[in-house]
Design a protein around this motif. Structure first.
Motif, short mmCIF file in Angstrom:
data_model
loop_
_atom_site.label_atom_id
_atom_site.label_comp_id
_atom_site.label_asym_id
_atom_site.label_seq_id
_atom_site.Cartn_x
_atom_site.Cartn_y
_atom_site.Cartn_z
N GLY A 161 -5.85 86.20 -27.63
CA GLY A 161 -5.94 87.38 -26.77
C GLY A 161 -4.59 88.06 -26.65
O GLY A 161 -3.61 87.63 -27.25
N GLY A 162 -4.51 89.13 -25.86
CA GLY A 162 -3.24 89.86 -25.70
C GLY A 162 -3.44 91.31 -26.09
O GLY A 162 -4.47 91.68 -26.66
N SER A 163 -2.45 92.10 -25.75
CA SER A 163 -2.58 93.53 -26.00
C SER A 163 -1.58 93.99 -27.07
O SER A 163 -0.43 93.52 -27.09
N PRO A 164 -1.99 94.93 -27.95
CA PRO A 164 -1.07 95.41 -28.99
C PRO A 164 0.25 95.92 -28.41
O PRO A 164 1.30 95.78 -29.03
N SER A 165 0.18 96.48 -27.20
CA SER A 165 1.43 97.04 -26.64
C SER A 165 2.42 95.94 -26.23
O SER A 165 3.57 96.23 -25.92
N ASP A 166 1.97 94.70 -26.24
CA ASP A 166 2.91 93.60 -25.94
C ASP A 166 3.76 93.22 -27.16
O ASP A 166 4.75 92.50 -27.04
N ILE A 167 3.34 93.70 -28.33
CA ILE A 167 4.09 93.33 -29.55
C ILE A 167 5.44 94.04 -29.53
O ILE A 167 5.52 95.25 -29.35
N ASN A 168 6.50 93.25 -29.72
CA ASN A 168 7.83 93.87 -29.75
C ASN A 168 8.55 93.51 -31.06
O ASN A 168 8.01 92.78 -31.89
N GLU A 169 9.76 94.02 -31.21
CA GLU A 169 10.49 93.80 -32.46
C GLU A 169 10.72 92.32 -32.72
O GLU A 169 10.65 91.85 -33.86
N ALA A 170 11.00 91.59 -31.65
CA ALA A 170 11.27 90.16 -31.82
C ALA A 170 10.04 89.43 -32.37
O ALA A 170 10.17 88.47 -33.14
N ASP A 171 8.84 89.89 -31.98
CA ASP A 171 7.62 89.25 -32.50
C ASP A 171 7.49 89.49 -34.01
O ASP A 171 7.10 88.59 -34.76
N ILE A 172 7.80 90.71 -34.42
CA ILE A 172 7.73 91.00 -35.87
C ILE A 172 8.75 90.14 -36.60
O ILE A 172 8.44 89.44 -37.56
N GLN A 173 9.97 90.17 -36.09
CA GLN A 173 11.07 89.37 -36.67
C GLN A 173 10.66 87.89 -36.81
O GLN A 173 10.89 87.27 -37.83
N ALA A 174 10.03 87.38 -35.78
CA ALA A 174 9.67 85.95 -35.75
C ALA A 174 8.60 85.60 -36.78
O ALA A 174 8.39 84.43 -37.08
N ASN A 175 7.93 86.62 -37.32
CA ASN A 175 6.87 86.35 -38.30
C ASN A 175 7.25 86.76 -39.72
O ASN A 175 6.41 86.75 -40.62
N LEU A 176 8.52 87.14 -39.90
CA LEU A 176 8.97 87.47 -41.25
C LEU A 176 9.28 86.18 -42.01
O LEU A 176 9.50 85.13 -41.39
N TYR A 177 9.30 86.28 -43.34
CA TYR A 177 9.70 85.09 -44.12
C TYR A 177 11.10 84.64 -43.71
O TYR A 177 11.44 83.48 -43.79
N THR A 178 11.92 85.62 -43.29
CA THR A 178 13.32 85.33 -42.97
C THR A 178 13.52 85.04 -41.48
O THR A 178 14.62 85.25 -40.97
N HIS A 179 12.47 84.60 -40.79
CA HIS A 179 12.55 84.45 -39.34
C HIS A 179 13.73 83.61 -38.87
O HIS A 179 14.24 83.80 -37.79
N ASP A 180 14.19 82.67 -39.73
CA ASP A 180 15.31 81.84 -39.29
C ASP A 180 16.64 82.23 -39.95
O ASP A 180 17.57 81.44 -39.99
N LEU A 181 16.72 83.46 -40.43
CA LEU A 181 17.99 83.94 -41.01
C LEU A 181 18.49 85.13 -40.19
O LEU A 181 17.69 85.92 -39.69
N PRO A 182 19.82 85.29 -40.09
CA PRO A 182 20.32 86.47 -39.38
C PRO A 182 20.16 87.74 -40.23
O PRO A 182 19.92 87.66 -41.43
N ASP A 183 20.34 88.91 -39.62
CA ASP A 183 20.31 90.17 -40.37
C ASP A 183 21.35 90.14 -41.49
O ASP A 183 22.35 89.42 -41.40
N VAL A 184 21.14 90.96 -42.48
CA VAL A 184 22.09 90.99 -43.61
C VAL A 184 23.26 91.90 -43.25
O VAL A 184 23.07 93.03 -42.80
N ASP A 185 24.48 91.41 -43.46
CA ASP A 185 25.66 92.23 -43.17
C ASP A 185 26.06 93.10 -44.34
O ASP A 185 26.54 94.21 -44.16
N LEU A 186 25.88 92.55 -45.54
CA LEU A 186 26.35 93.26 -46.73
C LEU A 186 25.36 93.04 -47.87
O LEU A 186 24.98 91.91 -48.16
#
Ligand code: IPE
Ligand code: IPE
Ligand code: MG
Length: 245
Positions: A161-186
């Protein structure tokens, strides 16, 4: 080979993304086959990987095979998959000796079983190392990665359950293949092409980018040092103005 000493840098990227392009053109120019070009490309990755680790860079993510590269001729695709398997077999002990945490990101559904087995084994074997993270993007596409993340989120919502408006950037980030890597600097792309070709779109929104003319097999330590020296002089403002930093 010429001995190149490692300079000292005042500011290094924490996470580097490599778009290792130009193996085919380099091979053609040297009278070799495309696959021989890819083999030379593997050598360059070893060289740059070792230097990155020596410098204390923590994360290196290398684009080895894109979701679009499946459209290449069958023998090249097969050659690349075999090369990956052989490289992992050959380097296996080195990952442990040098405490390299190896990961793979992408959609592996078309990766041959024999290659997939060694990929999993390498991940398993190195999972406790945490100083140097080498990630290989295989069958990777950024749009596919984001689509996959959205699917996972919707499945969860369907179940819990839950509402689409509860989805935030962190949720998307947490479901990426790279969820345990920091953003790329270079991001470094070799061979003169000035595009990202579906590489880490979410993770690179504030990456610095260096486009280098040389093809990947010809990219050397001095070229790498030059890119790092240039990175030191960049001012990353993240939308703010200088004084606020
Ligand atoms: C990069 O080199 C390696 C892969 C995409 C697998 P290319 O094979 O794209 O080389 P060029 O761009 O044709 O020279
Ligand atoms: C990008 O190179 C993918 C890899 C380096 C693995 P490509 O050669 O596939 O990219 P395009 O087709 O020139 O954009
Ligand atoms: Mg290319």
């Amino acid at each position: 080979m010429k001995k190149v000493s490692t300079p000292s840098f005042t500011k290094l990227p924490r996470h580097i993304g490599l778009i290792m392009d130009g193996n085919g053109r380099w091979a053609k120019g040297s009278g070799l086959t495309r696959l021989q070009g890819h083999k030379r490309g593997r050598k360059t990755l070893q060289l740059i990987g070792e230097e990155a680790q020596r410098l204390g860079i923590q994360y290196l993510t290398a684009y080895a095979f894109s979701s679009e590269n499946w459209l290449r001729p069958k023998d090249e695709v097969f050659g690349l998959m075999t090369l990956l398997r052989e490289s992992l077999q050959r380097e296996f002990d080195k990952f442990t000796e040098r405490k390299i945490r190896i990961r793979f990101i992408g959609d592996f559904s078309k990766v041959p079983d024999k290659t997939l087995t060694i990929m999993k084994k390498a991940e398993e074997q190195t999972r406790d190392f945490d100083r140097f993270h080498l990630t290989l993007a295989i069958g990777y596409g950024g749009r596919q990665e984001i689509t996959h993340a959205v699917q996972k989120l919707l499945e969860k919502m369907h179940k819990d359950g839950g509402s689409p408006s509860d989805i935030n950037e962190a949720d998307i980030q947490a479901n990426l293949y790279t969820h345990d890597l920091p953003d790329v600097d270079l991001i470094i792309r070799t061979s003169g092409e000035q595009r990202l070709s579906n590489f880490l779109p979410w993770q690179s929104v504030y990456s610095e980018i260096s486009f280098v003319q040389k093809p990947w097999p010809a990219f050397g330590l001095e070229d790498f040092h030059r890119v790092l020296a240039d990175f030191q002089n960049r001012e990353r403002r993240y939308g703010k103005i200088s004084e606020q930093l």
